[in-house]
Design a protein around this motif. Structure first.
Motif, PDB file in Angstrom:
ATOM      1  N   GLU A   1       7.158  10.668  -5.742  1.00 28.77           N
ATOM      2  CA  GLU A   1       6.590   9.500  -6.047  1.00 28.77           C
ATOM      3  C   GLU A   1       5.869   8.989  -4.608  1.00 28.77           C
ATOM      4  OE1 GLU A   1      10.020   6.294  -4.878  1.00 28.77           O
ATOM      5  OE2 GLU A   1      10.945   7.963  -6.078  1.00 28.77           O
ATOM      6  N   ASP A   2       5.193   7.786  -4.981  1.00 31.78           N
ATOM      7  CA  ASP A   2       4.402   7.036  -3.981  1.00 31.78           C
ATOM      8  C   ASP A   2       5.250   6.804  -2.741  1.00 31.78           C
ATOM      9  OD1 ASP A   2       2.516   7.391  -6.079  1.00 31.78           O
ATOM     10  OD2 ASP A   2       2.174   5.333  -6.228  1.00 31.78           O
ATOM     11  N   ILE A   3       4.628   7.180  -1.433  1.00 31.93           N
ATOM     12  CA  ILE A   3       5.402   6.933  -0.290  1.00 31.93           C
ATOM     13  C   ILE A   3       4.785   5.592   0.209  1.00 31.93           C
ATOM     14  CG2 ILE A   3       5.827   7.721   1.840  1.00 31.93           C
ATOM     15  CD1 ILE A   3       6.605   9.588  -0.107  1.00 31.93           C
ATOM     16  N   PRO A   4       5.533   4.625   0.835  1.00 31.54           N
ATOM     17  CA  PRO A   4       4.901   3.356   1.469  1.00 31.54           C
ATOM     18  C   PRO A   4       4.163   3.688   2.699  1.00 31.54           C
ATOM     19  CG  PRO A   4       7.108   3.043   0.794  1.00 31.54           C
ATOM     20  CD  PRO A   4       6.820   4.415   0.479  1.00 31.54           C
ATOM     21  N   VAL A   5       3.001   3.160   2.926  1.00 33.18           N
ATOM     22  CA  VAL A   5       2.078   3.724   4.006  1.00 33.18           C
ATOM     23  C   VAL A   5       2.994   3.748   5.278  1.00 33.18           C
ATOM     24  CG1 VAL A   5      -0.277   3.755   3.188  1.00 33.18           C
ATOM     25  CG2 VAL A   5       0.891   1.742   4.102  1.00 33.18           C
ATOM     26  N   ALA A   6       3.892   2.434   5.371  1.00 33.91           N
ATOM     27  CA  ALA A   6       4.253   2.421   6.731  1.00 33.91           C
ATOM     28  C   ALA A   6       5.352   3.488   7.144  1.00 33.91           C
ATOM     29  CB  ALA A   6       5.090   1.007   6.703  1.00 33.91           C
TER      30      ALA A   6
ATOM     31  N   CYS B   1       4.085  -4.236   3.654  1.00 30.90           N
ATOM     32  CA  CYS B   1       4.387  -2.949   3.794  1.00 30.90           C
ATOM     33  C   CYS B   1       5.326  -2.804   4.662  1.00 30.90           C
ATOM     34  CB  CYS B   1       3.029  -2.258   4.062  1.00 30.90           C
ATOM     35  SG  CYS B   1       1.611  -2.537   2.932  1.00 30.90           S
ATOM     36  N   LEU B   2       5.084  -3.269   5.937  1.00 30.61           N
ATOM     37  CA  LEU B   2       6.280  -3.333   6.947  1.00 30.61           C
ATOM     38  C   LEU B   2       7.537  -3.635   6.545  1.00 30.61           C
ATOM     39  CD1 LEU B   2       3.919  -4.435   9.889  1.00 30.61           C
ATOM     40  CD2 LEU B   2       4.409  -2.180   9.344  1.00 30.61           C
ATOM     41  N   GLU B   3       7.511  -4.937   5.814  1.00 32.54           N
ATOM     42  CA  GLU B   3       8.758  -5.122   5.390  1.00 32.54           C
ATOM     43  C   GLU B   3       9.349  -4.177   4.471  1.00 32.54           C
ATOM     44  OE1 GLU B   3       7.906  -9.530   3.990  1.00 32.54           O
ATOM     45  OE2 GLU B   3       9.554  -9.181   2.722  1.00 32.54           O
ATOM     46  N   GLU B   4       8.768  -3.689   3.761  1.00 26.41           N
ATOM     47  CA  GLU B   4       9.149  -2.786   2.627  1.00 26.41           C
ATOM     48  C   GLU B   4      10.087  -1.621   3.383  1.00 26.41           C
ATOM     49  OE1 GLU B   4       6.316  -0.628   0.345  1.00 26.41           O
ATOM     50  OE2 GLU B   4       7.923  -0.325  -1.182  1.00 26.41           O
ATOM     51  N   CYS B   5       9.132  -1.300   4.322  1.00 32.08           N
ATOM     52  CA  CYS B   5       9.769  -0.172   5.298  1.00 32.08           C
ATOM     53  C   CYS B   5      10.996  -0.370   5.974  1.00 32.08           C
ATOM     54  CB  CYS B   5       8.966   0.017   6.509  1.00 32.08           C
ATOM     55  SG  CYS B   5       9.280   1.464   7.349  1.00 32.08           S
ATOM     56  N   HIS B   6      11.269  -1.746   6.099  1.00 32.52           N
ATOM     57  CA  HIS B   6      12.616  -2.146   6.897  1.00 32.52           C
ATOM     58  C   HIS B   6      13.561  -2.257   5.835  1.00 32.52           C
ATOM     59  CE1 HIS B   6      11.491  -3.783  10.999  1.00 32.52           C
ATOM     60  NE2 HIS B   6      10.325  -3.301  10.642  1.00 32.52           N
ATOM     61  N   ARG B   7      13.126  -2.660   4.606  1.00 33.88           N
ATOM     62  CA  ARG B   7      14.055  -2.598   3.601  1.00 33.88           C
ATOM     63  C   ARG B   7      14.611  -1.354   3.094  1.00 33.88           C
ATOM     64  NH1 ARG B   7      11.363  -5.076  -0.617  1.00 33.88           N
ATOM     65  NH2 ARG B   7      10.597  -6.748   0.791  1.00 33.88           N
ATOM     66  N   ALA B   8      13.795  -0.291   3.406  1.00 36.23           N
ATOM     67  CA  ALA B   8      14.014   1.072   3.004  1.00 36.23           C
ATOM     68  C   ALA B   8      14.854   1.718   4.106  1.00 36.23           C
ATOM     69  CB  ALA B   8      12.869   1.860   2.851  1.00 36.23           C
ATOM     70  N   GLN B   9      15.216   0.841   5.359  1.00 38.18           N
ATOM     71  CA  GLN B   9      16.078   1.304   6.494  1.00 38.18           C
ATOM     72  C   GLN B   9      15.281   2.481   7.042  1.00 38.18           C
ATOM     73  OE1 GLN B   9      19.120  -0.092   7.437  1.00 38.18           O
ATOM     74  NE2 GLN B   9      18.204  -1.741   6.433  1.00 38.18           N
TER      75      GLN B   9
ATOM     76  N   PHE C   1       0.873  -1.409   0.150  1.00 41.86           N
ATOM     77  CA  PHE C   1       0.061  -0.062  -0.014  1.00 41.86           C
ATOM     78  C   PHE C   1       1.032   1.086  -0.004  1.00 41.86           C
ATOM     79  CE2 PHE C   1      -2.075  -3.322   2.291  1.00 41.86           C
ATOM     80  CZ  PHE C   1      -3.500  -3.639   1.425  1.00 41.86           C
ATOM     81  N   TYR C   2       0.575   2.265  -0.736  1.00 40.20           N
ATOM     82  CA  TYR C   2       1.219   3.312  -0.909  1.00 40.20           C
ATOM     83  C   TYR C   2       0.192   4.525  -0.643  1.00 40.20           C
ATOM     84  CZ  TYR C   2       4.865   0.482  -2.666  1.00 40.20           C
ATOM     85  OH  TYR C   2       5.567  -0.414  -3.044  1.00 40.20           O
ATOM     86  N   LEU C   3       0.835   5.904  -0.088  1.00 42.51           N
ATOM     87  CA  LEU C   3       0.374   6.943  -0.057  1.00 42.51           C
ATOM     88  C   LEU C   3       0.438   7.860  -1.260  1.00 42.51           C
ATOM     89  CD1 LEU C   3      -1.254   9.071   1.675  1.00 42.51           C
ATOM     90  CD2 LEU C   3       0.896   9.623   2.563  1.00 42.51           C
TER      91      LEU C   3
END
Lengths: 334, 1105
Positions: B233-238, B269-277, B224-226
């Motif tokens: 660009e789209d911001i990951p919701v997390a 989504c949370l995973e993506e957030c972690h990946r983005a550090q 999910f993106y904001l």
């Protein structure tokens, strides 16, 4: 009545349509019947019965004649018997709410009591002459009624706020006053409303009446309407009695069916089919449908002529006959 | 439980008895129309603007400070809109009537005055009643001179008491601001299959006074993106959640929902957030800051990326959700809910929202549009004053700086008047319909309108992106119905070119709110709609008392709750106007209490409360623009309105407001209707019924209300009639003869229809009719009646049937020019030999203007106007000719009459317009009698042209001697299926015989069998078919003829205005080709097919020239 007699002389009204509407009295149409026109026979059969007449209305029966001739009279009455009507309007002043053209149109439709036989047709491009023109004047000015107080009724508040035909004043042309008396030439009714005014508004008009025929404009038509209907006939195929008889009675106009009491039984009898308006109400009732035959006599025309009041209706018919005779003469001569 | 006991106590028979119908409950309708409905929403909305909203706008912008002088300030204390007046030089004003404005080409406007407090030097000065501009005034609004006037007083002001009002008069023309339909603001909409990849997204259009923006939560690769235009660009919701201060993953998940399937959806989504550090708020803000679109900040200090991101989240993303003291909790909860909705929609547990559903729509009225415009102009006005103050104060001057000397009134006046009068007006576009582009960046108000233009060149954006479109239209005065129909019209923001059926098709939620019949055909079909008879549109209301009430009723504030408690399955979320208020455990009680409070009048009758069980939400709305309509309340299977109430209403002891106050009747909006069980008739009431319809025919609008028996017609026929009723000639108002319109069609002898409907009486169509009752014979005659052509009786035309008047206006002004020369009007030119005016000038009076009553023919002169040849430069005195100064040279510029048929001069108006120039208006009149080719129509969408005019003696006649006015071909019936027309004929015929008007009201009206019985009673056939004799042969017709009166309308399309032929004529200068169009006497093309005809006929020579 045998079948050929029936189709020859009667129009049949069925539930969903009319049969035998066309006249078939041509020579050789029926093998056993000579339909060739014969003056003697016509003279014997033809008759006119006056039924009812008053100042404006005339009802008469014309029997033993072809529809074409009867229709010719009707058509001539509507369109070709001349009368006088307002044709030209000179407006000197019109400050009323009503527009000049509409006012002129309204004036034109007013029936003018003047014997058209005493006038001639006005020829195109010539001036008005006493032989072909009647002049009226309409000069009205509305004023406040100073006596009136505490009222909202315009009749009381204002004087002359309704312009009616009584305000039309005849102006004799040269020599006309010797032929006509005051009151000879006037609108038929003096209470036709022409316009409504309010204080300060004024109408000053001179109108010119000419002779014309209904073909050119409906205002010249001497009749409100002239038409005919065929004499209705009702046959009861078998006796109708009891409650059914009453039901039958209610299916026709009042007076058409009477109920006689024969040995305590109610029996319906056709008393006066002439009064029927041909509403064909019987056909809606399945138990009466097959007991009754509705017919009209093909050559019995019940004429009704309603005059506008310019000429009496009998004179109109007379005039119509004259017009037809003139037409025939013209036809023969040319 | 006492209602069960009640029932137990009742005896059985009483229980089984059918609910008595309330006789004449339609009488509530005129009572309703007295207070609300039809055009009242325009007036209400405008009243709200000039009495309430304008003060709020002033309060929001009440201070002007100067950068140059810290001691300087100016403060608005109050603002008023006065009564309409006209300035007649030197500050003398005089009240003005709307009709004077129409005649003199002026604007019906009132001064806007303010009370201000400001400093001049070291003095503090208070000034009251200072004009800052003029506000166009809506007719019949609270500030209009017509407000509260009796019909007699209206007559004195030359105004028609039947006129609906609700429009403006600018520069002499009547302008309507159409009702605008748009998606509701500040509401979440879940869209399934959007965009290229048919993904699910949830969007919110935020709208506050400061800005409008649109925020999306979309799905991409199961994540999910904001999405928002401020972000590149789209911001990951997390990450968005973390930036809002919810650093803990558990917190995020709890807020979205801790159900199994939601957990699995959120995990990526949370995973993506972690990946983005991104782990902390700061990191999240940095991440977002990198993706914030650069705003052109001019001056001011450079902000850090983090600050920029924080501000974007604070002000721009989900702008309508308040963030107090940088506490993002509410916004985060809102965002979480958006994500949750997307997940639920994805799992197909909950369907997406319907964009076409009327509960998701808001209608914008004149007041809202004007307030937007005024706010903008007011801000511009203030920034202008600030600019002047900044510039002037530093300069040493003899006189002290006095700001009121610099107040320019014309800025606001022109802004408002131009917007209304120049056909195109500003309109807020839903910015975010378009893909993200630099064009749709919202810019802070005031600061940068100039800057934008400089930096980018060709576009200038004010606060919002404004689009120009036909929002205001000239009020059509073709007939009374066309004017009234225009006041109820709604135009949609949808593009007409898009080929989608959704927004065009009839929505079930339009029931009772919008007329199902009244929509144009063709490209605007279904996009332009009309209000139904009983619809009311709400205005904005205060939220605070509702919030307080909600909290008192047990709503728990969201600020105090954790995520888990919000998404618990045992609670319902409570929304107020799209914002989360809190949660409630017993939602049923909340809704019930709210309704009770509303019925007993403690809160406004227009507050709507409804529960949505799929969303598990309670929605409370107080915002403006919602559609609503009144219903009778039903309790325990009994309608609360009883017979005695209606009796009291007819006796005048009661008004509609009393019904509301006593809680017998209430307004329901579209959303709340969904929560109710509404019975159409008393007979349909069951235990579950909550409301009863007042009258079923009120689902139709004004135009469809004219049709007799519309429920028996094929539906497109009613739609056609709705369009044609607006073209019918007749009467346009009691003041029609005082008006000078560009074009006006009147009927000579208009008649009220024999078959009326309740709507006709309610809108007074029977007093301002447009048509005549014609005796119609439905039969074939002569072959000139094919393809819907009509055969007319000549005698009927002679007697005035279909006769109409056409009025046309010619106007000219006599100007003064800069070089002191001016236009003049000269007397008629006189022929030297006859001493009479020349033919062209025959109609002229000695003053050079034609005189009333005069007949005008083609090319005759109406006004003999002369204009100076030189208007710009000063007139040169030629040095050679000494002597008395010569006047300027003039050239003839006459106003001439153009038209094939002669006309008459009705009246001449000589006046002055606001620019102090002479204004001459000439009204021309033409009387027209119907001719072959003129268009007529009945009230059932059955139009036809006159094909033949037959003398009366040829017309068929009945036994009574009646001739028809119109003969209509029976082939018009089978394919059109206009049974209503057959019924109208029976109704009219029975009415004529009985001497009364019959009713053909929709879903009711007089019954055919009763009408037919009346016919039989008068000796006519039950079916309405008469025995008819041919007028030509004199023999009876073989068929019975359906015969009787039908109300016929004459339409404005007449042959005289359309016929055109030419042999030789004008050619265009450049191309030397024949000119184009009838108005320029243009050529007619003899095309290929016509050529083929000539050749085929053997007349080749004709073509070869």
């Amino acid at each position: 009545m045998n079948i050929s007699e029936d189709t020859r002389t009667r129009v049949t009204l069925n539930e969903h349509g009319v049969d035998n509407v066309h006249s078939t009295d041509f020579p050789g149409e029926y093998p056993d019947f000579d339909d060739a026109w014969d003056f003697k026979k016509f003279k014997k059969n033809f008759r006119i019965d006056m039924i009812k007449m008053n100042d404006d209305e005339l009802e008469f029966d014309m029997v033993g004649i072809d529809a074409a001739i009867a229709n010719a009279f009707r058509r001539i009455l509507l369109a070709e018997v001349p009368t006088m009507a307002i044709e030209k309007v000179h407006i000197y002043n019109n400050t009323s709410i009503i527009q000049d053209e509409v006012l002129a149109h309204r004036l034109g439709l007013i029936p003018i009591k003047a014997d058209p036989r005493l006038f001639e047709y006005k020829s195109e491009g010539e001036d008005f002459s006493p032989e072909d023109t009647i002049i009226f004047q309409l000069k009205v000015k509305c004023t406040k009624n100073s006596q009136a107080k505490d009222t909202t009724d315009p009749d009381e508040m204002y004087k002359d706020h309704k312009v009616t035909t009584k305000h039309l004043k005849w102006i004799p042309m040269k020599g006309q006053d010797t032929i006509f008396k005051e009151g000879d030439l006037r609108p038929v009714n003096d209470d036709i409303l022409i316009a409504k005014l309010r204080p300060g508004q004024e109408i000053d008009i001179r109108v010119f009446c000419n002779k014309g025929i209904g073909k050119d404009h409906a205002k010249f038509s001497p009749v409100a309407t002239a038409s005919y209907r065929l004499l209705p006939e009702i046959y009861l195929k078998s006796p109708v009695t009891g409650a059914l008889a009453e039901k039958l009675q209610s299916c026709f106009s009042p007076g058409v069916i009477v109920i006689d009491t024969e040995n305590g039984n109610k029996v319906a009898r056709v008393a006066n089919a002439r009064k029927d308006t041909c509403s064909r109400e019987v056909f809606r009732h399945d138990n009466l449908k097959d007991l009754v035959e509705l017919k009209k006599v093909r050559d019995h025309f019940i004429f009704s002529v309603e005059s506008t009041g310019i000429l009496p209706p009998d004179i109109l018919v007379e005039e119509a006959i004259k017009v037809l005779m003139k037409k025939c003469q013209d036809f023969i001569l040319n | 439980m006492d209602d069960i006991e009640d029932i137990m106590r009742m005896d059985k028979e009483k229980l089984a008895a059918p609910i008595k119908t309330i006789e004449e409950k339609w009488k509530l309708l005129p009572a309703f129309l007295k207070v609300k409905g039809l055009v009242k929403q325009h007036i209400d909305s405008f009243n709200f603007f000039i009495n309430v909203e304008i003060k709020n706008i002033m309060k929001a912008n009440d201070k002007i400070l100067s950068d140059a002088d810290p001691n300087f300030y100016m403060k608005y204390l109050n603002i008023y809109v006065g009564m309409p007046d006209v300035e007649e030089g030197f500050n003398i004003t005089k009240p003005i009537s709307p009709h004077e404005c129409r005649l003199r080409d002026m604007t019906y406007s009132a001064p806007i005055t303010v009370d201000i407090e400001y400093t001049r030097g070291n003095q503090r000065i208070v000034r009251n009643n200072l004009p800052i501009g003029r506000m166009p005034i809506m007719l019949r609004s609270s500030n209009c001179v017509l407000n509260g006037k009796s019909p007699a007083e209206m007559a004195k002001l030359n105004e028609c008491p039947m006129d609906p009002g609700g429009y403006f008069i600018t520069r002499g023309t009547e302008k309507v601001i159409l009702i605008q339909e748009q998606l509701s603001k500040n509401r979440m909409i879940v869209d399934t299959d959007t965009g290229r990849n048919r993904s699910i997204e949830c969007s919110v259009t935020s709208s506050t006074h400061e800005r409008k923006s649109k925020t999306y939560v979309s799905t991409k690769h199961e994540k999910f993106y904001l999405r928002h235009n401020t972000f590149t660009e789209d911001i990951p919701v997390a990450i968005a959640f973390k930036a809002m201060g919810m650093e803990c993953d558990q917190e995020i998940v709890q807020m979205i929902g801790s159900e199994e399937e939601i957990l699995t959806s959120v995990a990526p989504c949370l995973e993506e957030c972690h990946r983005a550090q991104v782990f902390t708020q700061l990191q999240a803000l940095q991440y977002i800051g990198q993706r914030v679109r650069q705003r052109r900040v001019w001056g001011g200090s450079k902000k850090t990326k983090v600050d920029e991101a924080r501000e974007a989240l604070h002000d721009i993303v989900l702008a309508h959700v308040p963030v107090v003291e940088w506490n993002f909790k509410l916004k985060a909860a809102y965002l979480a809910l958006m994500v949750r909705r997307v997940i639920l929609a994805k799992g197909e547990q909950v369907k997406g929202d319907d964009r076409d559903y009327y509960g998701n729509k808001r209608l914008e009225l004149a007041g809202q549009l004007l307030s937007l415009l005024f706010e903008d102009l007011f801000k511009k006005f203030n920034s202008e004053l600030k600019r002047i103050a900044d510039m002037t104060i530093p300069k040493p001057r003899a006189a002290q700086f006095d700001i009121i000397k610099h107040m320019r009134q014309d800025q606001i006046t022109n802004g408002l008047v131009n917007a209304i009068s120049t056909l195109v007006a500003m309109r807020v576009m839903s910015i975010l319909m378009s893909p993200p582009s630099p064009l749709s960046v919202s810019v802070k108000p005031g600061t940068s309108s100039k800057t934008n233009a400089i930096s980018t060149g060709n576009w200038s954006i004010k606060r919002f992106k404004m689009e120009r479109a036909g929002v205001t239209q000239v009020l059509s005065r073709l007939s009374f119905i066309s004017a009234l129909g225009m006041m109820t019209r709604i135009s949609s923001q949808f593009e007409k070119t898009r080929k989608v059926s959704g927004p065009r098709s009839l929505q079930p939620s339009q029931w009772g709110m919008l007329c199902p019949s009244d929509t144009p055909e063709g490209e605007a079909c279904g996009l332009v709609k009309n209000l139904a008879l009983m619809t009311h549109i709400t205005t904005d209301m205060e939220e605070d008392p509702i919030i307080r009430l909600a909290f008192n009723l047990g709503v728990e504030d969201i600020q105090l709750l954790s995520g888990e408690e919000m998404t618990s399955s045992r609670v319902y979320l409570v929304f107020l106007n799209g914002n989360i208020l809190g949660v409630i455990r017993d939602h049923k009680k909340l809704v019930r209490t709210f309704r009770l409070m509303r019925r007993s009048g403690y809160i406004s009758e227009f507050v709507s409360v409804c529960t949505n069980h799929t969303h598990k939400c309670v929605y409370i709305s107080t915002d403006g623009g919602r559609l609503c309509r009144p219903y009778i309340i039903v309790q325990k299977g009994q309608p609360l309105v009883k017979q005695r109430h209606i009796e009291e209403l007819t006796q005048g002891f009661r008004s509609f407001d009393d019904f509301l106050k006593e809680g017998l009747v209430e307004y329901l909006d579209v959303n709340e209707e969904n929560d109710c069980m509404i019975s159409l008739y008393e007979s349909g009431i069951t235990r579950e019924t909550t409301h009863l319809e007042i009258e079923p025919f009120t689902i139709l609008g004004v135009c469809a209300g004219l049709i007799p028996y519309p429920h028996h017609n094929q539906s497109p026929r009613n739609t056609y009639q709705c369009a044609m009723g607006k073209q019918a000639m007749g009467t346009i108002g009691y003041n029609q003869r005082n008006r000078i319109d560009t074009l006006m069609y009147l009927l000579c002898y208009p008649q009220a229809p024999l078959v009326k409907s309740k709507t006709i009486e309610l809108i007074h169509f029977d007093k301002l009719p447009a048509g005549q009752n014609a005796t119609v014979a439905v039969m074939s005659f002569s072959g000139y009646d094919i393809e819907d052509a009509l055969v007319l009786n000549k005698a009927s035309l002679d007697r005035g049937f279909g006769r109409c008047l056409v009025y046309r206006k010619q106007a000219c002004t006599l100007k003064r020019y800069t070089n002191q020369s001016f236009d003049k009007v000269m007397g008629p030119m006189v022929d030297a030999s006859t001493h009479k005016p020349i033919w062209k000038h025959e109609a002229l009076d000695s003053d050079g203007i034609c005189s009333p009553g005069e007949r005008m023919e083609n090319r005759q002169v109406l006004v003999n106007k002369w204009m100076p040849t030189v208007t710009m430069n000063p007139i040169q005195q030629s040095p050679t000719t000494q002597g008395p100064p010569q006047g300027p040279e003039y050239r003839e510029v006459p106003i001439t009459y153009k038209g094939a048929e002669a006309c008459y001069i009705e009246k001449v108006l000589i006046s002055s317009n606001p620019e102090e120039a002479f204004l001459i208006k000439i009204l021309q009149r033409q009387t027209r009698r119907p001719e072959i080719g003129d268009k007529f129509s009945s009230r059932h969408g059955q139009k036809g042209v006159c094909g033949l005019i037959v003398p009366q003696e040829d017309m068929p006649f009945t036994d009574l001697g009646i001739c028809p006015d119109i003969i209509m071909n029976p082939h018009g019936y089978p394919s059109r299926m206009t049974v209503g027309k057959l019924m109208e004929l029976l109704g009219s015929k029975a009415g004529v015989l009985e001497g009364k008007f019959h009713y053909g009201t929709a879903f009711g009206g007089d019954k055919v069998c009763d009408l037919s019985e009346d016919l039989v009673k008068h000796g006519f056939n039950y079916l309405g078919k008469d025995f008819v004799t041919s007028g030509i042969t004199g023999e009876p017709l073989e068929a019975y003829i359906f015969f009787g009166p039908i109300y016929y309308q004459k339409l404005k399309h007449m042959v005289l205005d359309k016929m055109h032929a030419r042999a030789k004529g004008p050619r265009a200068v450049l191309t030397r080709q024949p000119t184009e169009g009838r108005s320029r006497d243009g050529g007619l093309r003899l095309g290929e097919m016509e050529r083929d005809c000539l050749i085929g006929y053997g007349a080749r020579q004709v073509y070869q020239t």
